[in-house]
Design a protein around this motif. Structure first.
Motif: not given
Lengths: 576, 308
Positions: A24-36
């Motif tokens: 893995l390299a340079g992962i920028d990520l946001d997952l919202a609560p309740g998302s699929f």
């Protein structure tokens, strides 16, 4: 105010202790609560590693070096191990067999809460509730070794959810399941997502299966995020990148020049209706699936000629190809495909029965013959007798009645390629020649267990073939489970080469797209007998379950099964 | 064209390992708490360990068989007996070959490994009694395996020794998985043009077991194993079955110890065979059989379980 993301990554990277390159390299990520969220990507793109980072196995269990930041429910995965993250993150792996720990289902469901020191009353209530929510209450008193793969996977999900984590991560949970169980599982996840608000992050090769349920797709390439978009936008990106990750109907639309790209079969049909290529709501109902191409519908793609559609793109009747058969039709009922007098079959089962001493009959007088060079897909639900028939053809089992005829040696690749790999080095398994045939030249020193799933599959096939031959028949049992599209394409080419060398190739598979791509004949088994036998365009175009996504979108029109065929069908209609 | 499959034979289903295995049931032994049923089986095994008297050992075997049949696990008891049989024969055969005591010589001047050897009736009988004792113990543990829920038992032990008990649970769980792995690898071997030797198959199975172990370890980690909590004590009221089975276990254990302390069931095999078969031994046998039947006696026991 917006909720804080359940997953937040900033420049996160990871390298396995034995890896030469970052996984893995340079992962920028946001997952919202309740998302699929659907994680897409080819084999080795980093999907599994990212999921293992979300539950803390990376880096705490696997070792290696991490950089950047990744937080799950506010806990940094670099500082908190899987035990601490387990309260916020439930995890389900690929193989249900090795993630169920206890002998009984009730004890299995209770384990996570007992680890947290929950009171017995709370444990009992949580177990009852999660069992009811997932529809497995009837399994509570069963022993885990008596469960089917689908049941076991549901138990594994229930065990991951029993303490109500905010996030559930699943790594290819349907790869070991048949299509029905796989589809049920995805819709179960969608229901949990909607009713409980559990955020879902799932990695899957079967994009078409998950896309309708997902509200976001994160595609990985080489361990980095290559696309992070809504499903429809992701399809546009995937099509632009060559379509390896696009669904069949999206590729069909793209090839036909239609927009927007559909994220589901329903959306595809709506798109075709909007383009005037399918009858609308007032244009009459679509004919029910009959097993044969649908009847003419004026002004739609339904009335197109089916005869020229061959999986390999050749013109002419599929029934003429390589085999000795005139085209029968699944739509004409359960009669086996009538065969002309032709060459001696490469392998045949004549009235073969297989009756277990203390159980039901698995095969009930099956009549089956494969001509030299013929490419046959053996389909049917789990328990229909596909694997058993292959074992009879190989000689691993003997029919209790009837007989099996073989014109020569028969090779059989069983479902689990790992079972064929028993040596320390890949070169010991198949020799240099076999390695080259498997596309693994120069990897002879590698331990077969360190190869990727696709590589192991290719190597196992060469082990089963053993550099021997000529083979009268080559049988493959579910060779595409957990395989990405690139590997499936390679397998189609390999099957073509084996058939060209004169071997009858018989493949048991649930994968209708794969069957449509390689087979010139489909034999449908049900309850131990052949219930359909004919060219793919006839058997798969009008089926309901046994049908490709393209065929379902087109309602069986033109016998088109694959994206290219569907686009061609649409194109002809647009021209007309 | 070669023809295979003309032979008509019995089909083999997924081969199971021919050892006793737990299956949930509705008998009083299944319905009672794991501790009580375990005590019941262990009491029978204890009796076999304390006595060499053929009458008492026969009563233990009969008690195990009686309880097994009444609990619906007769097939499991039979499996246990079949497992014990080679061991029983081995013990019975080896004893007269290695022990030369006894007055009644059956074969004189027999030579093994250069040593002259007399085979005596007493040594034969002593071997047979030792074998019978081994058989009774194995059968009692067969009953234990068939009727005691391993999850519940291990849960009990997790409070005492968490990691050991969990290791036991995993081992229990993985045995059938690995047995299936071995069968699959064997089948794959038969699909090779040159089937591998048994050693290669065994090595592959072992390597697969290690892979499985790593996967299971990962599964445990994500279930919070390293958080290290122990299951809280569960207060479960004693049911009628708990009381009956525990009572039977206590009766068997107390009777076995008491009669042994009183000198019942004494057996002398050397130099001449002397077996006690008086009223104390008969009384002990009666106690064993009655106690073995006790959990199944009474209308309430039967109906209560059926409705559970």
């Amino acid at each position: 105010m917006r909720d804080a993301p359940i997953v937040s990554a900033r420049g996160f990277g990871y390298r396995y202790a034995t890896g030469s390159a970052p996984a893995l390299a340079g992962i920028d990520l946001d997952l919202a609560p309740g998302s699929f969220t659907l994680l897409a990507g080819e084999s080795g793109s980093g999907k599994s590693t990212l999921l293992r980072a979300l539950c803390g196995l990376v880096p705490h269990f696997h070792g290696g070096a991490a950089e950047g930041e990744l937080e799950v429910a506010g806990l940094s995965v670099r500082d908190h191990g899987p035990g601490e993250l387990a309260a916020a993150c439930g995890t389900v792996f690929q193989d249900p067999e090795t993630q169920v720990v206890m002998g009984g289902v009730r004890a299995e469901l209770a384990l996570a809460l007992e680890h947290q020191g929950a009171a017995p009353g709370a444990v009992a209530r949580a177990v009852e509730e999660v069992a009811l929510a997932l529809g497995i209450a009837q399994l509570l008193d069963r022993r885990t070794e008596t469960l089917s793969g689908g049941e076991l996977q549901r138990v594994a999900i229930a065990a991951a959810l029993v303490h109500r984590p905010a996030l559930l991560v699943l790594d290819e949970p349907t790869s070991q399941l048949d299509p029905v169980a796989g589809d049920e599982l995805i819709w179960l996840l969608r229901r949990l997502n909607e009713e409980w608000g559990t955020a879902i992050a799932i990695a899957e090769h079967r994009i078409d299966r998950c896309l309708p349920a997902a509200d976001r797709v994160v595609a990985l390439e080489g361990g980095a995020v290559a696309c992070d978009a809504a499903p429809a936008d992701f399809l546009g990106w995937a099509v632009d990148r060559g379509g390896a990750l696009a669904t069949p109907v999206a590729r069909m639309f793209a090839l036909a020049g239609l927009r927007p790209l559909p994220t589901s079969v329903k959306a595809a049909r709506d798109g075709l209706r909007a383009a005037g290529l399918l009858p609308g709501a007032d244009g009459g109902d679509l004919p029910a699936a009959t097993g044969a191409p649908a009847g003419p519908v004026a002004g739609s793609v339904r009335d197109m000629d089916v005869s020229h559609h061959r999986p390999d793109g050749d013109a002419g009747s599929a029934g003429d190809a390589g085999s000795a058969g005139d085209a029968g039709s699944a739509g004409r009922g359960a009669r086996p495909w009538r065969r002309r007098r032709g060459p001696e079959p490469a392998v045949a089962a004549r009235g073969a029965w297989l009756e277990i001493a203390d159980g039901p009959a698995i095969l009930r007088g099956v009549e089956f013959a494969a001509a030299p060079g013929e490419r046959i897909a053996l389909m049917g639900r789990n328990g229909a007798g596909k694997s058993t028939l292959l074992r009879l053809l190989k000689g691993l089992a003997e029919p209790t009645r009837g007989r099996v005829e073989r014109a020569g040696e028969v090779a059989l690749l069983l479902q689990n390629p790992g079972d064929f790999l028993i040596h320390e080095h890949a070169v010991q398994e198949a020799g240099e020649e076999g390695l080259a045939a498997a596309g693994l030249a120069g990897r002879g020193a590698a331990n077969p267990r360190d190869l990727s799933g696709g590589e192991r599959q290719r190597l196992a096939l060469e082990v089963a073939l053993g550099g021997g031959g000529p083979w009268a028949a080559v049988c493959l049992d579910e060779p595409t489970r957990g395989m990405d599209r690139a590997h499936k394409d390679a397998l189609v080419a390999r099957i073509g080469a084996l058939a060209a060398a004169g071997a009858a190739v018989v493949v048991a598979t649930h994968d209708t797209e794969f069957a449509a791509a390689f087979a010139e004949r489909i034999v449908l088994l049900g309850d131990g007998v052949a219930i359909g036998d004919g060219p793919p365009a006839e058997v798969l175009a009008g089926g309901w379950h046994f049908s490709t996504e393209v065929a379902r979108a087109l309602g069986g029109a033109g016998g088109a099964l694959l994206a290219e065929q569907g686009a061609e069908t649409i194109g002809r209609e647009l021209v007309r | 064209m070669s023809r295979g499959g003309a032979t008509v034979g019995s089909a083999r289903g997924p081969a199971g390992v021919p050892i006793p295995a737990y299956r949930p049931g509705s008998s009083p032994l299944h319905a009672a708490r794991a501790g009580a049923t375990a005590a019941f089986c262990l009491a029978l095994a204890l009796t076999a360990m304390l006595y060499s008297d053929p009458l008492v050992l026969g009563a233990v075997v009969a008690a195990v068989a009686l309880a097994g049949v009444a609990a619906g696990v007769g097939a499991e008891i039979r499996r246990a007996a079949l497992i014990a049989l080679p061991l029983v024969v081995l013990v019975a055969v080896i004893n007269p070959l290695v022990y030369r005591g006894g007055d009644t010589v059956l074969v004189r001047g027999f030579e093994i490994l250069g040593r002259p050897l007399d085979i005596t009736l007493e040594a034969l009988v002593a071997g047979a009694l030792a074998g019978l004792r081994v058989g009774a113990i194995v059968m009692a543990f067969g009953l234990f395996t068939a009727c005691v829920d391993p999850d519940e038992l291990l849960r009990m032990f997790r409070r005492v020794s968490y990691r050991s008990a969990l290791t036991g649970a995993l081992a229990t769980r993985l045995v059938p998985v690995l047995a299936r792995d071995a069968l699959r690898i064997g089948d794959a071997g038969r699909c090779r043009p040159r089937p591998p030797g048994r050693l290669a198959v065994a090595r592959a199975t072992l390597a697969g077991a290690l892979d499985r172990a790593v996967d299971v370890a990962a599964a445990l980690e994500v279930r919070g194993y390293s958080a290290g909590g122990r299951p809280a004590r569960r207060h479960r009221p004693w049911s009628r079955h708990d009381l009956r089975v525990a009572g039977a276990a206590a009766a068997i254990a107390v009777a076995a110890v008491a009669f042994a302390a009183a000198g019942a069931g004494a057996v002398e095999t050397y130099p001449r065979i002397e077996v006690a078969a008086g009223p104390p031994e008969l009384a002990l046998c009666a106690v064993l059989l009655v106690a073995a039947a006790l959990p199944f006696a009474g209308r309430a026991a039967r109906l209560g379980v059926a409705r559970a």
